[in-house]
Design an enzyme around this catalytic site. Structure first.
Site, short mmCIF file in Angstrom:
data_model
loop_
_atom_site.label_atom_id
_atom_site.label_comp_id
_atom_site.label_asym_id
_atom_site.label_seq_id
_atom_site.Cartn_x
_atom_site.Cartn_y
_atom_site.Cartn_z
N ARG A 189 34.46 120.29 -57.29
CA ARG A 189 33.43 120.92 -56.44
C ARG A 189 32.12 120.90 -57.22
O ARG A 189 32.07 121.33 -58.36
CB ARG A 189 33.77 122.36 -56.10
CG ARG A 189 32.53 123.13 -55.63
CD ARG A 189 32.81 124.49 -55.08
NE ARG A 189 33.49 124.40 -53.82
CZ ARG A 189 33.53 125.39 -52.93
NH1 ARG A 189 32.92 126.54 -53.18
NH2 ARG A 189 34.18 125.26 -51.81
N HIS B 228 32.55 118.35 -47.10
CA HIS B 228 33.55 119.37 -47.45
C HIS B 228 34.85 119.02 -46.71
O HIS B 228 35.25 119.73 -45.78
CB HIS B 228 33.01 120.75 -47.05
CG HIS B 228 33.73 121.90 -47.68
ND1 HIS B 228 34.73 121.75 -48.62
CD2 HIS B 228 33.59 123.25 -47.50
CE1 HIS B 228 35.17 122.94 -48.99
NE2 HIS B 228 34.51 123.86 -48.32
N GLN C 197 37.90 121.47 -46.04
CA GLN C 197 37.56 122.48 -45.04
C GLN C 197 37.82 121.93 -43.63
O GLN C 197 38.27 122.67 -42.73
CB GLN C 197 36.08 122.88 -45.20
CG GLN C 197 35.60 123.91 -44.20
CD GLN C 197 36.08 125.32 -44.51
OE1 GLN C 197 35.94 125.80 -45.62
NE2 GLN C 197 36.64 125.99 -43.51
N ASP D 111 27.48 128.31 -40.37
CA ASP D 111 27.63 128.38 -41.83
C ASP D 111 26.37 129.09 -42.35
O ASP D 111 25.41 129.28 -41.60
CB ASP D 111 27.72 126.94 -42.37
CG ASP D 111 27.82 126.85 -43.89
OD1 ASP D 111 28.22 127.85 -44.52
OD2 ASP D 111 27.50 125.77 -44.44
N CYS E 168 33.10 128.62 -42.08
CA CYS E 168 33.84 128.24 -43.29
C CYS E 168 33.94 129.41 -44.27
O CYS E 168 34.85 129.43 -45.10
CB CYS E 168 33.20 127.02 -43.94
SG CYS E 168 31.44 127.23 -44.26
N ARG F 57 43.07 127.05 -45.27
CA ARG F 57 42.58 126.26 -46.41
C ARG F 57 43.73 125.97 -47.37
O ARG F 57 43.83 124.88 -47.92
CB ARG F 57 41.47 127.02 -47.17
CG ARG F 57 40.19 127.31 -46.40
CD ARG F 57 39.49 126.06 -45.95
NE ARG F 57 39.30 125.11 -47.04
CZ ARG F 57 38.44 125.23 -48.06
NH1 ARG F 57 37.62 126.27 -48.11
NH2 ARG F 57 38.35 124.31 -49.01
N1 NVA Z 1 27.15 125.02 -46.88
C1 NVA Z 1 27.84 125.94 -47.76
C2 NVA Z 1 29.32 125.83 -47.57
C3 NVA Z 1 30.13 126.84 -48.36
C4 NVA Z 1 31.60 126.69 -48.15
C5 NVA Z 1 27.45 125.66 -49.19
O1 NVA Z 1 27.41 124.49 -49.57
O2 NVA Z 1 27.16 126.61 -49.92
N1 CP Z 2 34.78 127.80 -47.40
C1 CP Z 2 34.77 127.66 -48.74
O1 CP Z 2 34.76 126.55 -49.28
O2 CP Z 2 34.81 128.82 -49.43
P1 CP Z 2 34.65 129.00 -51.01
O3 CP Z 2 33.20 128.66 -51.35
O4 CP Z 2 34.98 130.43 -51.28
O5 CP Z 2 35.58 128.06 -51.70
#
Ligand code: NVA
Ligand code: CP
Length: 330
Positions: free
Chosen positions: A106, A133, A136, A229, A270, A315
């Site tokens: 990540r 993602h 997800q 989101d 998400c 998830r």
């Molecule tokens: N768009 C958000 C998704 C988090 C799961 C981010 O990248 O922070």
């Molecule tokens: N939805 C998601 O990816 O959550 P986290 O940032 O907590 O992993």
């Protein structure tokens, strides 16, 4: 279906049949977990979990899934490893690939996870980049299927910043699997044209449609799924909050939006979500801009139509399916 040894970097790399197989496998391992049937055929294997950004769901999902499968895990956080500072991604990949059976990443650019995959020699799984993602998506599609018993022909509307990881990924997933995708936001936040074109190609195969609209009434009309989101994603500068709140507030998910969708519509997010003032950032924005929520009202978030915690649970089951599909059993 054989996905052994494959990377999982974006759903663009997978056929609709392969994606459906992963959703089916997720449902199967979910059922097994509920019945207490073990899936620990991966004993002695180990996976590395690289997180250059924060996470609750993705990290916990990988850890619980790996442990259920009999595997060991190592968490590498934003600090504490040599990666990026003293050691290139390429060298890190070659080192981790000698010790681990799979690597989750990540972080920031999609190019980084692709570079890891190029050199690791073991499956690499994308746990979120700026662009995509994909794990997800499997959880979202499983949740939708659990609610409607199908995916094809449903209308999913994404409201908010549609040019980032979630908007991009949902457009890919929907167009591959035959759901009508609507990005409902201002023009500046539409997904980039090149990706839209690519997805129109998938849609032509699956029977899906892709619509980009600024009109909330028209966009959300008769929707089956309303999705949003956060307006500011991880890694973005604090300065953008004011502009985002101003520009994306018309695309907040409210009870009026839900009422304009089908009666059977569900709400997905998400997570994490700014639906109240119970977070540090939520409170700060509340004080600065006189607001009580951001992308979704507390009323919608807490309503019976909201399936966000089923989605969060999924998830884990879907990430387990991705690891099972791509790793050899012990
Ligand atoms: N768009 C958000 C998704 C988090 C799961 C981010 O990248 O922070
Ligand atoms: N939805 C998601 O990816 O959550 P986290 O940032 O907590 O992993």
């Amino acid at each position: 279906m054989d996905l052994k040894g494959r990377n999982f970097l974006t759903l663009k790399d997978f056929t609709p049949e392969e994606i459906t197989y992963l959703i089916d496998l997720s449902a199967e391992v979910k059922e097994k977990k509920k019945k207490g049937i073990p899936v620990d055929h991966y004993k002695g294997k180990n996976v590395a979990l690289i997180f250059e950004k924060d996470s609750t769901r993705t990290r916990c999902a990988f850890e619980v899934a790996a442990h259920d499968m009999g595997m060991g895990t190592t968490y590498l956080g934003p600090t504490g490893s040599q990666m990026g500072k003293k050691e290139s991604i390429e060298d890190t990949a070659r080192v981790l690939g000698r010790m681990y059976d799979g690597i989750e990443y990540r972080g920031f650019g999609q190019d980084i996870v692709e570079e890891l995959a190029k050199y690791a020699g073991v499956p690499v799984w994308n746990g979120l980049t700026n662009e995509y993602h994909p794990t997800q998506m499997l959880a979202d599609m499983l949740t939708i299927r659990e609610n409607f018993g199908k995916l094809k022909g449903l209308k999913l509307v994404y409201m908010g910043d549609a040019r980032y990881n979630m908007g991009n990924s949902l457009m890919v997933a929907c167009s591959k699997l035959g759901l009508d995708f609507v990005a409902c936001t201002t023009k500046e936040y539409f997904p980039n044209e090149e990706l839209v074109e690519t997805c129109r190609g998938y849609a032509a195969q699956s029977g899906a449609t892709i619509t980009l609209t600024e009109d909330v009434k028209e966009g959300t009309k008769d929707a089956d799924v309303i999705y949003t989101d956060v307006w500011v994603s991880m890694g973005e500068p604090d300065e953008v909050w004011e502009k985002r709140i101003k520009e994306l507030s018309p695309y907040k998910v409210t009870k009026e939006v839900m009422a304009n969708a089908k009666e059977t519509a569900i709400f997905l997010h998400c997570l994490p979500a700014f639906h109240d003032l119970k977070t540090k950032i939520g409170k700060e924005m509340g004080e600065r801009f006189g607001i009580t929520d951001m992308e979704v009202t507390d009323e919608v978030f807490e309503s019976a139509q909201s399936k966000v915690f089923d989605e969060a649970e999924n998830r884990m089951h879907t990430i387990k399916a991705v690891m099972m599909a791509t790793l050899e059993e012990s």
